[in-house]
Every structure is written in C-alpha cells, then in structure tokens.
Write a protein that holds these residues in place. Sequence first.
Motif, PDB file in Angstrom:
ATOM      1  N   TRP A 255      51.928 -33.739 -76.557  1.00  0.00           N
ATOM      2  CA  TRP A 255      51.605 -32.947 -75.371  1.00  0.00           C
ATOM      3  C   TRP A 255      50.091 -32.812 -75.219  1.00  0.00           C
ATOM      4  N   SER A 256      49.616 -33.107 -74.019  1.00  0.00           N
ATOM      5  CA  SER A 256      48.174 -33.040 -73.759  1.00  0.00           C
ATOM      6  C   SER A 256      47.939 -32.848 -72.269  1.00  0.00           C
ATOM      7  N   GLN A 257      46.708 -32.495 -71.940  1.00  0.00           N
ATOM      8  CA  GLN A 257      46.310 -32.407 -70.532  1.00  0.00           C
ATOM      9  C   GLN A 257      44.979 -33.105 -70.340  1.00  0.00           C
ATOM     10  N   VAL A 258      44.925 -33.952 -69.334  1.00  0.00           N
ATOM     11  CA  VAL A 258      43.683 -34.585 -68.902  1.00  0.00           C
ATOM     12  C   VAL A 258      43.279 -33.976 -67.568  1.00  0.00           C
ATOM     13  N   SER A 259      42.025 -33.576 -67.462  1.00  0.00           N
ATOM     14  CA  SER A 259      41.471 -33.098 -66.186  1.00  0.00           C
ATOM     15  C   SER A 259      40.245 -33.939 -65.872  1.00  0.00           C
ATOM     16  N   HIS A 260      40.112 -34.358 -64.636  1.00  0.00           N
ATOM     17  CA  HIS A 260      38.949 -35.124 -64.212  1.00  0.00           C
ATOM     18  C   HIS A 260      38.067 -34.259 -63.310  1.00  0.00           C
ATOM     19  N   TYR A 261      36.740 -34.441 -63.469  1.00  0.00           N
ATOM     20  CA  TYR A 261      35.766 -33.592 -62.784  1.00  0.00           C
ATOM     21  C   TYR A 261      34.727 -34.448 -62.070  1.00  0.00           C
ATOM     22  N   LEU A 262      34.346 -34.002 -60.896  1.00  0.00           N
ATOM     23  CA  LEU A 262      33.209 -34.547 -60.161  1.00  0.00           C
ATOM     24  C   LEU A 262      32.180 -33.428 -60.001  1.00  0.00           C
ATOM     25  N   PHE A 263      31.033 -33.732 -59.394  1.00  0.00           N
ATOM     26  CA  PHE A 263      29.939 -32.768 -59.360  1.00  0.00           C
ATOM     27  C   PHE A 263      29.371 -32.633 -57.953  1.00  0.00           C
ATOM     28  N   GLU A 264      28.845 -31.438 -57.691  1.00  0.00           N
ATOM     29  CA  GLU A 264      28.299 -31.091 -56.380  1.00  0.00           C
ATOM     30  C   GLU A 264      27.224 -32.073 -55.926  1.00  0.00           C
ATOM     31  N   GLY A 265      27.160 -32.279 -54.600  1.00  0.00           N
ATOM     32  CA  GLY A 265      26.040 -32.997 -54.019  1.00  0.00           C
ATOM     33  C   GLY A 265      26.120 -34.501 -54.112  1.00  0.00           C
ATOM     34  N   CYS A 266      27.249 -35.053 -54.588  1.00  0.00           N
ATOM     35  CA  CYS A 266      27.413 -36.501 -54.687  1.00  0.00           C
ATOM     36  C   CYS A 266      28.377 -36.985 -53.605  1.00  0.00           C
ATOM     37  N   ARG A 267      28.430 -38.288 -53.418  1.00  0.00           N
ATOM     38  CA  ARG A 267      29.526 -38.857 -52.661  1.00  0.00           C
ATOM     39  C   ARG A 267      30.329 -39.736 -53.616  1.00  0.00           C
ATOM     40  N   PHE A 268      31.584 -39.980 -53.298  1.00  0.00           N
ATOM     41  CA  PHE A 268      32.512 -40.537 -54.262  1.00  0.00           C
ATOM     42  C   PHE A 268      33.198 -41.769 -53.697  1.00  0.00           C
ATOM     43  N   CYS A 269      33.545 -42.694 -54.586  1.00  0.00           N
ATOM     44  CA  CYS A 269      34.225 -43.908 -54.172  1.00  0.00           C
ATOM     45  C   CYS A 269      35.211 -44.332 -55.246  1.00  0.00           C
ATOM     46  N   SER A 270      36.043 -45.315 -54.893  1.00  0.00           N
ATOM     47  CA  SER A 270      36.978 -45.923 -55.828  1.00  0.00           C
ATOM     48  C   SER A 270      36.566 -47.378 -56.015  1.00  0.00           C
ATOM     49  N   PRO A 271      35.840 -47.709 -57.099  1.00  0.00           N
ATOM     50  CA  PRO A 271      35.403 -49.098 -57.298  1.00  0.00           C
ATOM     51  C   PRO A 271      36.558 -50.092 -57.318  1.00  0.00           C
ATOM     52  N   MET A 272      37.749 -49.624 -57.660  1.00  0.00           N
ATOM     53  CA  MET A 272      38.898 -50.513 -57.658  1.00  0.00           C
ATOM     54  C   MET A 272      39.263 -50.938 -56.230  1.00  0.00           C
ATOM     55  N   GLN A 273      38.802 -50.170 -55.242  1.00  0.00           N
ATOM     56  CA  GLN A 273      39.081 -50.467 -53.841  1.00  0.00           C
ATOM     57  C   GLN A 273      37.819 -50.921 -53.106  1.00  0.00           C
ATOM     58  N   SER A 274      36.811 -51.372 -53.857  1.00  0.00           N
ATOM     59  CA  SER A 274      35.550 -51.810 -53.247  1.00  0.00           C
ATOM     60  C   SER A 274      35.477 -53.329 -53.304  1.00  0.00           C
ATOM     61  N   PHE A 275      35.437 -53.974 -52.154  1.00  0.00           N
ATOM     62  CA  PHE A 275      35.539 -55.428 -52.085  1.00  0.00           C
ATOM     63  C   PHE A 275      34.349 -56.019 -51.343  1.00  0.00           C
ATOM     64  N   GLY A 276      34.187 -57.298 -51.533  1.00  0.00           N
ATOM     65  CA  GLY A 276      33.251 -58.074 -50.728  1.00  0.00           C
ATOM     66  C   GLY A 276      31.819 -57.615 -50.781  1.00  0.00           C
ATOM     67  N   GLN A 277      30.943 -58.334 -51.440  1.00  0.00           N
ATOM     68  CA  GLN A 277      29.511 -58.060 -51.521  1.00  0.00           C
ATOM     69  C   GLN A 277      29.223 -56.654 -52.047  1.00  0.00           C
ATOM     70  N   GLY A 278      30.122 -56.166 -52.886  1.00  0.00           N
ATOM     71  CA  GLY A 278      29.887 -54.886 -53.550  1.00  0.00           C
ATOM     72  C   GLY A 278      29.997 -53.676 -52.671  1.00  0.00           C
ATOM     73  N   ARG A 279      30.622 -53.787 -51.501  1.00  0.00           N
ATOM     74  CA  ARG A 279      30.733 -52.619 -50.616  1.00  0.00           C
ATOM     75  C   ARG A 279      31.614 -51.551 -51.237  1.00  0.00           C
ATOM     76  N   ARG A 280      31.179 -50.315 -51.138  1.00  0.00           N
ATOM     77  CA  ARG A 280      31.931 -49.191 -51.676  1.00  0.00           C
ATOM     78  C   ARG A 280      32.896 -48.629 -50.635  1.00  0.00           C
ATOM     79  N   ARG A 281      34.013 -48.135 -51.107  1.00  0.00           N
ATOM     80  CA  ARG A 281      34.926 -47.406 -50.232  1.00  0.00           C
ATOM     81  C   ARG A 281      34.771 -45.921 -50.531  1.00  0.00           C
ATOM     82  N   TRP A 282      34.070 -45.222 -49.637  1.00  0.00           N
ATOM     83  CA  TRP A 282      33.766 -43.815 -49.870  1.00  0.00           C
ATOM     84  C   TRP A 282      34.980 -42.958 -49.517  1.00  0.00           C
TER      85      TRP A 282
END
Length: 603
Positions: A255-282
């Motif tokens: 039994w365990s719990q994983v929590s994921h955290y982001l931080f204020e003032g950033c923008r976020f993307c999923s690199p797994m969904q970023s295609f073609g010439q390195g474009r990010r999907r925000w």
Amino acid sequence: MRASLFSRHDLDCALGADRSRPLIDRSDCLELVATGVFGTHSGRALQLHRQGFCLLRPKDPQWLSLLDQVRLQLETLVDLSLWRTGADARIRISEGWRNPGTPAVKALALHPEILDVLRCCYGREPFAFQTLNFPVGSNQPIHSDATHFHSEPEGFMAGVWVALEDVTPDAGPLLVCPGSHRLPYVSAADLGLTREQIQAEAHPQRLFEPYWQEQLQQGGFEPEPFLAKRGDVLIWHANLLHGGAPVIDHQLSRWSQVSHYLFEGCRFCSPMQSFGQGRRRWKQQRDLATGQWRPTPAQRLKQLILPAQPVVKSSPKPKALDLSGCPLIDAPHCEALAASGCFGEHTKLALELHHQGFGTLKLQDPHWLDLVDQLRGDLEPLVDLEALSQGRLPPQRFQDAWLHLGIERVRQLACHPEILAALRVLYGRDPFPFQTLNFPNGTAQHFHSDAVHFHSLPHGFMCGIWVALEDIQADAGPLLYYPGSHREPYLSARDLGISKENLKAEIAPQRLFEPHWRNLVQHKGYREDVFLARKGEVLIWHANLLHGGSAVCNKRRSRWSQVSHYYFRGCGYTTPLLHTSDADLLGDQWRLSPLDLSEDGRR
C-alpha cells in the motif's frame, strides 16, 4: 493557448532570473545550502540536487494515523483475489482525492510538511494535481515522470511517494536510479515518435522504455530498491528514472500513495503528446486543493497576480545573538533526525560525528585534487625542503597564510562550497571559517580539545577540518584522536583553578590542561586511533574531540596538511583558556570579532 501569447522570455522577465530554475537545479545550489537558504531542509536539498531524491519522515504526531485512514478508506475499493492467484495485473486507484469517501487521500497529498519541503527546495509555491494509490507493487518499468508532466521553466514538477505499510523485497519495492535526473529531458518529438504511433499504443510510455534502458546502460545508473517503513516519504526530481521492482510474492500487499506536484507561475505540457520539430502541447492542470483548474501564466500576468518571491541572497549578519538550541549532531534526537532524512547524503557522517566525534567528508568537486596540489605548490617555497629531506626541519606551521602571506588558495580550500554546505547541514546553522593552519611536517602535538581555545554559546558550534595535501605515511606523525571523547564536559581554565598568573608563567598555556586530559584518557579508557589519510581526504572533528599529532618516527617525511577552524553564525564566541579563576565576567575570554574568511575580513 498560442505560444505567441506567452513566451519563455516573458516568463523569465515576470519571475526574475533567480526564479527561472528550481533552487535544487541551480549550479550554485551548494552555495545556497552554505548560506542557509534551505534552512532545516538543507540536507534534503543537497540530496535532491545530487541524487535526484530525498527522504522525509514528518514530525506530525498524527502522521501514522492519517496513513491508516488512507488505507482503511481505500481497501473497500479494490479486490485483490485475482492478483493473489499470480495474475500479472496493474492495480491502482487514480485520483482518489475526488472520491467523497476517501478524504484522507487529499489530506495526505496536501500535508503541510510535504508542501514545506517542496516550497523550500524549489523556491516556488507547489500545488498537488494528481494522486495514485497502489495496494500492491506496480511492476512498472523504469521511466521518467517528466515525459508525462513537464513545465516551462524546466524542472518545476516533483513526485512524492508515501509508504502506507512496511515494504519487503518480495512485494515489488520502488526502484530509484540515483543521479539519473541529470539526463536531458525527452519528448516524443526528440525520439521521432509520431502522433499516430502514440495513439496506436495502449500504453505510450512503452515507446520510451528502450531509450531509458539505453540511458541506464550508457550512464551506468544502477536501480536501487527503496525498502520503506510505514510513514516514510520519498520525494523525487521531475526527471529521476524510477519504477517498480518485480513482485515476487503476490500474497504481499504494498500500500502506497503517489502525489504529483507542479509549481506556481509555470506553464505545463505533456512531452509524450509533443510532436514535430519539438512543439509542446500546453495544457492546464487542476489544483487538488480547490478542485479547480489553475489559471494559465498568461492570465496571471494579465492580472498581475504572480506571487512575489524573495530574492536569494547570502544570509545577513545576525543583529542579535541566538543562544537557543544545539548543533543537530549533538541533539539527543540526532538518530531520529537522521532517520527522517534531515541530513540527506550526509546521514552517515552526521551519525559518526554524533557517536564518535569525527568523520570523513568525500567531496565530489572534480577539481578538488587540483586545488590541493596547487596549494601545496604555493606553500613549498616557504619551507627549507632540503632541511626537511635531511630530517633537520623542526615542526612548522603557517597561521592564516591567506591573510599574512597572501596565499589565496588557503582561503579557497577553507571556504570550499561543499565543505560549507556539509557543515550547514550537520550543524543546522551557517558556518564561517575563522582560522587556518598549514603544516609541512608532523607536529607531535599533545592531544587536546580545540574547545579550550575556541568555544561558543550555545555549546558546540565550532569544529575543525583537517585536509591532507599528500598521502600521509604512518611514520610521518599522522593525526591521532580518541573516539567518543567529545562527550566529556567542556573545560575552561576556571574549572581547573588556573589563574591569570598561571597563564602568564607558562609559555604554552595549553600544557596546564594536559595532565587533566591524560588522566581523563587513562581513567575513561579511551583508545587512541590515527588517521592515515590519502591526498585530498577531509576529516571533520567535533569541537570537544581530544586529538593531536602522533610521534614523528621519520623526520625526513613531510606531512603537508591544512587545518581550518569554523564557527557558526549567531553565537557568542569565547576562549575558555582565558576564562581563569580570577577573570572578570566580561573579560578577555570573549572573542568579539572573529575573522571571517568567507568575507575576507572581520565580522
């Protein structure tokens, strides 16, 4: 959101250059540790910086009760009967915080002590956006979370894993790969993956796994199991390679719990969904605390509501003395602090200092031995090397050679960022070197406690560091010490009935203390040990440890070394040797202005 609305340049201008990277990812992280920026989390910050993960054991007396509530609330949601037949299934509960019947999941993810570590180590306000609960081992291959969740600026994502029960090797413990967080961030575009390939794979992470395995082999990273105890918390860097070890016994839960955290003032993307010439999907992320979508950074800029962050500066000189507390290595609960991860990568050293009064510090600076060699080269012209080679050179020493002889490398060695950072972690206050001594040969000095010469209020905020500038041979008079002797009471001239006249009559006043120390060693049965150092080795000793120089059996041998003495800020500083039986209350025993090598002058 279109990229033109919010560029990296806009973000850096809004946040300030000092906030464009997590504090633990900054090149000057060691200096930040040394100046006390991370406070009580210095050890954890160092471990995140160097290894990519750290350990926390919350002090909250209700911590274990909270974990039990999480497990109790979740157990009714899973059926492990198929799993226990040996079925190779992946069982997890996603976003349990949204379930009205499992409020403890949210309480755990938002625990103040976890948020405090993240806030301190990253330099921005964190927010939890995802939870995953696992009743059994995940069997998950090695991966980086940064492939799923990424930020701009880079690195502002963290994972936290909490053990809800003791974890055994057969239950499939968490695996971590120390140092792998330094690998480059990678996206689908970087690997030449297309949208069609990602969409055709039920588990797109599998498309990245050959790359990660290649990185493990090329980088020599070794996965290490985390055999956690109930209540242990592992915090890991966004890019750390980690996974789940194979489950050997399907009758065991994990039994365990994983929590994921982001931080204020950033923008976020999923690199797994970023295609073609390195474009990010925000993409936006939901805030677990409120259940609402977080506003985008562009919206924040427009409304001018970006939270102000303090500029990182070197710690100011204290305006008043802080006579509270004691060094962390002297604390009665030092072992509990070590178990909680307070000392980070210096845990072993902290326990050595606590129990024995000394320990060795291994520096990672690739230029450390070059500095050692260059320093010896600076010092050799000061010595009659021919007389030394013939055994005719009496014991010599050069005090504060950085000041009196202009040898800057003496100061550089004493102020090395890794040394200052380690002392900050071990003692819990900001250190500063105030004296250096350089020796070309053995001293044969009678064993003594430095605390007779240099002491502090509160007690213990002084230490010595001895660095070998060459390999030390057994017949050259190596350093000797008495393990455990640091636990003896601190001593002053008054304690032995020594007067000012007694001190004036003795050329070397320390001799007046030596009969007491010899008697102490004999009656307490302290054993003598010697330090046969290799070039570049660093020995740290406790303020009150009995130590000295062993007999020089071969006077033709050199024994190049440097001793640096350190105080810690906010203390009162004294010389107990001058605290005689007839000394005034505000007499010469007070050291009002010790030198501070880190500032090139007096404090």
